[in-house]
Scaffold this active site. Sequence first.
Site, short mmCIF file in Angstrom:
data_model
loop_
_atom_site.label_atom_id
_atom_site.label_comp_id
_atom_site.label_asym_id
_atom_site.label_seq_id
_atom_site.Cartn_x
_atom_site.Cartn_y
_atom_site.Cartn_z
N HIS A 163 0.98 -1.25 0.08
CA HIS A 163 -0.07 -0.05 0.08
C HIS A 163 0.80 1.35 -0.11
O HIS A 163 1.66 1.68 1.23
CB HIS A 163 -0.97 -0.05 1.29
CG HIS A 163 -1.83 1.06 1.60
ND1 HIS A 163 -1.83 2.01 2.57
CD2 HIS A 163 -2.63 1.83 0.52
CE1 HIS A 163 -2.80 2.72 2.32
NE2 HIS A 163 -3.25 2.57 1.18
N ARG A 164 0.89 2.05 -1.04
CA ARG A 164 1.72 3.10 -1.24
C ARG A 164 3.30 2.61 -1.22
O ARG A 164 4.14 3.26 -0.82
CB ARG A 164 1.73 4.07 -0.36
CG ARG A 164 0.20 4.36 -0.07
CD ARG A 164 -0.05 5.52 0.85
NE ARG A 164 -1.46 5.68 1.33
CZ ARG A 164 -2.11 6.23 2.38
NH1 ARG A 164 -1.17 7.00 3.23
NH2 ARG A 164 -3.17 6.51 2.88
N GLU A 204 0.22 -0.61 -4.68
CA GLU A 204 -0.94 0.42 -4.91
C GLU A 204 -0.43 1.73 -4.83
O GLU A 204 0.66 1.75 -3.84
CB GLU A 204 -1.95 -0.11 -3.81
CG GLU A 204 -3.29 0.97 -3.89
CD GLU A 204 -3.06 2.32 -3.02
OE1 GLU A 204 -4.30 3.12 -3.13
OE2 GLU A 204 -2.04 2.67 -2.61
N HIS A 238 -0.13 10.98 -2.34
CA HIS A 238 -1.45 10.27 -1.75
C HIS A 238 -2.42 11.58 -1.73
O HIS A 238 -3.40 11.76 -2.25
CB HIS A 238 -1.44 9.95 -0.54
CG HIS A 238 -2.66 9.42 0.18
ND1 HIS A 238 -3.41 10.49 0.90
CD2 HIS A 238 -3.38 8.35 0.08
CE1 HIS A 238 -4.55 9.75 1.37
NE2 HIS A 238 -4.42 8.54 0.71
N GLU A 284 -4.38 4.11 -8.29
CA GLU A 284 -5.57 4.88 -7.71
C GLU A 284 -5.61 6.23 -8.32
O GLU A 284 -4.75 6.84 -7.90
CB GLU A 284 -5.78 4.77 -6.14
CG GLU A 284 -6.98 5.72 -5.81
CD GLU A 284 -7.15 5.71 -4.34
OE1 GLU A 284 -6.30 5.18 -3.65
OE2 GLU A 284 -7.81 6.39 -3.92
N ASP A 298 -1.20 6.25 -5.73
CA ASP A 298 -2.04 7.33 -5.92
C ASP A 298 -1.47 8.20 -6.92
O ASP A 298 -0.26 8.58 -6.82
CB ASP A 298 -2.45 8.01 -4.70
CG ASP A 298 -2.74 7.00 -3.51
OD1 ASP A 298 -3.87 6.40 -3.39
OD2 ASP A 298 -1.93 6.81 -2.40
N LYS A 315 -6.75 9.70 -7.81
CA LYS A 315 -7.39 10.83 -6.67
C LYS A 315 -8.09 11.62 -7.53
O LYS A 315 -7.56 12.57 -8.27
CB LYS A 315 -6.15 11.39 -5.99
CG LYS A 315 -5.64 10.29 -4.94
CD LYS A 315 -6.62 9.80 -3.90
CE LYS A 315 -6.03 8.78 -2.95
NZ LYS A 315 -6.95 8.17 -2.18
N ASP A 352 0.31 -2.22 4.14
CA ASP A 352 1.81 -1.39 4.45
C ASP A 352 3.08 -1.98 5.04
O ASP A 352 3.96 -1.52 4.81
CB ASP A 352 1.33 -0.27 5.73
CG ASP A 352 0.35 0.45 5.39
OD1 ASP A 352 -0.02 1.05 4.27
OD2 ASP A 352 -0.31 0.65 6.62
O1 G3P Z 1 -6.58 1.64 -2.60
C1 G3P Z 1 -6.55 1.43 -1.14
C2 G3P Z 1 -6.47 2.76 -0.31
O2 G3P Z 1 -5.31 3.31 -0.70
C3 G3P Z 1 -7.57 3.68 -0.29
O3 G3P Z 1 -7.63 4.66 0.76
O4 G3P Z 1 -6.58 7.00 1.20
O5 G3P Z 1 -5.01 5.08 1.45
O6 G3P Z 1 -5.67 6.04 -0.59
P1 G3P Z 1 -6.09 5.68 0.78
CA CA Z 2 -4.67 4.93 -2.20
#
Ligand code: G3P
Ligand code: CA
Length: 249
Positions: A16-17, A43, A58, A118, A45, A120, A238
């Site tokens: 995640h990121r 993943e 993000h 993702e 953003d 945004k 994470d």
């Molecule tokens: O894609 C899952 C998650 O990343 C969504 O929330 O705020 O971490 O971008 P956020």
């Molecule tokens: Ca995200």
Amino acid sequence: MSLDQLYPGETRILGHRGASAYAPMNTLPAFELAADQGADGIELDVHLSKDGALIVLHDFTVDHTTNGIGLVREMTLAELKTLDAGIKFKPTFAGTRIPTLDEVFEHVGHRFSIINVEIKSETENTDGVEQITADTIRRHNMAGKVIVSSFNPLALRRFRQIAPEVPIGYLYAPDYTFLPEIMDALPHEARHPHYSQIDAAYMTAARAAGWRVNTWTVNDPLRARELKALGVDAVITDKPDLMVEALRG
Ligand code: G3P
Ligand code: CA
């Protein structure tokens, strides 16, 4: 469209990121570390800069993760590239830059079988981010390993029209579900719910609808094992190292 090539039989692990518990989120060091820890994918953003560069960050501002202040959409790529995206996380990461999606694909694209981009977007109208995202994916020939997700169904609908060859996933959370009626009318390949929303009934309904289920943000090994038993397709975490140990150890 089939996503079978992305899911060869076992729960996928996506950083995640990047491996953002251990390195500055949405930076090349975090993505490299996710690969080193055994993640199948990442993943990240994306946003557009003032001059139309697709950058990986993000927040809508640079305030939280860099040494700068301001809205991404009001800064040029050159301005964004002067910022330090590592030092606030830990001084040893000083000098780390905000990457573009081009740079992520170039540097680490070959290390992953899935990259979840993702978009945004919080507006009704587009700034063009869907078109630039599609152009970037095509330029790197990444349609076979990218899933584009968003909390904003309007962005997903626009992206689907531009790049029907790329799978899309609908993001939502217990406290945030935006325009679900649009998704009712928009065929999509995946759902990206918060992990607390998943149980056996959820999975049955998702399978009946033909959706893959990629859930976030799973950092607890016990919950990860439960989710695997329920049959989720991917956990977004994470801490890829903990997930590798929990799900494959
Ligand atoms: O894609 C899952 C998650 O990343 C969504 O929330 O705020 O971490 O971008 P956020
Ligand atoms: Ca995200």
